[in-house]
Design an enzyme around this catalytic site. Sequence first.
Site, PDB file in Angstrom:
ATOM      1  CD  GLU A 102      -2.471   1.605   0.131  1.00 35.66           C
ATOM      2  OE1 GLU A 102      -3.244   0.829  -0.453  1.00 35.66           O
ATOM      3  OE2 GLU A 102      -2.208   2.739  -0.306  1.00 35.66           O
ATOM      4  CB  SER A 103       1.713   3.619  -2.697  1.00 31.70           C
ATOM      5  OG  SER A 103       0.399   4.103  -2.918  1.00 31.70           O
ATOM      6  CB  CYS A 113       1.760  -3.321  -7.442  1.00 29.80           C
ATOM      7  SG  CYS A 113      -0.026  -3.040  -7.362  1.00 29.80           S
ATOM      8  CG  HIS A 161       1.760  -8.041  -7.539  1.00 32.75           C
ATOM      9  ND1 HIS A 161       2.360  -7.574  -6.405  1.00 32.75           N
ATOM     10  CD2 HIS A 161       0.635  -7.313  -7.684  1.00 32.75           C
ATOM     11  CE1 HIS A 161       1.641  -6.608  -5.874  1.00 32.75           C
ATOM     12  NE2 HIS A 161       0.584  -6.429  -6.633  1.00 32.75           N
ATOM     13  CD  GLU A 204       5.559  -9.527  -6.610  1.00 30.59           C
ATOM     14  OE1 GLU A 204       5.865  -9.222  -7.779  1.00 30.59           O
ATOM     15  OE2 GLU A 204       4.697  -8.924  -5.947  1.00 30.59           O
TER      16      GLU A 204
HETATM   17  N1  LIG Z   1      -0.957  -4.559  -4.845  1.00 29.06           N
HETATM   18  C1  LIG Z   1      -0.589  -3.333  -4.648  1.00 29.06           C
HETATM   19  O1  LIG Z   1       0.581  -3.008  -4.488  1.00 29.06           O
HETATM   20  C2  LIG Z   1      -1.701  -2.341  -4.526  1.00 29.06           C
HETATM   21  C3  LIG Z   1      -1.272  -0.891  -4.577  1.00 29.06           C
HETATM   22  C4  LIG Z   1      -2.214  -0.043  -3.749  1.00 29.06           C
HETATM   23  N2  LIG Z   1      -3.518   0.015  -4.311  1.00 29.06           N
HETATM   24  C5  LIG Z   1      -1.613   1.347  -3.565  1.00 29.06           C
HETATM   25  O2  LIG Z   1      -2.216   2.312  -3.842  1.00 29.06           O
HETATM   26  O3  LIG Z   1      -0.503   1.459  -3.142  1.00 29.06           O
END
Ligand SMILES: NC(=O)CC[C@H](N)C(=O)O
Length: 203
Positions: free
Chosen positions: A48-49, A79, A178, A180
């Site tokens: 989650e950024s 992501c 992803h 990975e």
């Molecule tokens: N799988 C993920 O890394 C999701 C990213 C997430 N929605 C974000 O805003 O950071």
Amino acid sequence: MPTIGVLALQGDVREHLRALESAGARTLTVRRPEELERADGLVIPGGESTTMGKLARAFDLLDPLRKRVEGGLPVYGSCAGMIMLADRIEDGIAGQETVGGIDMTVRRNAFGRQVDSFESTVRLAGMGDTPFDAVFIRAPWVESVGAGVQVLGRAESGPDADRIVAVRQGRLLATAFHPELTGDFRVHHYFADLVRRATDQED
Ligand SMILES: NC(=O)CC[C@H](N)C(=O)O
């Protein structure tokens, strides 16, 4: 052999360590500036950024990360990691901080407004003809890129087909999906090669 760190504040760290090791890299988890110093390359994982940005600030890593990116550290973001490498974000939260480095605008949570995750095939330039089975989880897409950014791949199916999902600018690489998670570690091999070449140039 270069050492590739995985930013371990939050997110799917273990999967990236495993993928990098299978690509022949030595690995290191990075939570502190001293650990970042020892890395020849860095992966910023999915997660989650917004949380990652706050933790990077709290752990005194944000400025060191920005400095190392400016200094030419190779970084791969997947992501949430892609969001962390973006110079500009759409649909971020107020005051959301990123490391930046790639001249692109990414839209958070752009894919899967109806469903949280989906898969699409994606072919990536320079990584073979066989498409990836790309897994997208509340993923961003790339709205626009500057002239210095190479588009490596686009989503190939679904309502949002054709959106940019992989880019490279110099030593910075980012994917919205992803790799990975699927056992297809071509992106990690590609990144490990990039780190090896960057390290050789600096020796
Ligand atoms: N799988 C993920 O890394 C999701 C990213 C997430 N929605 C974000 O805003 O950071």
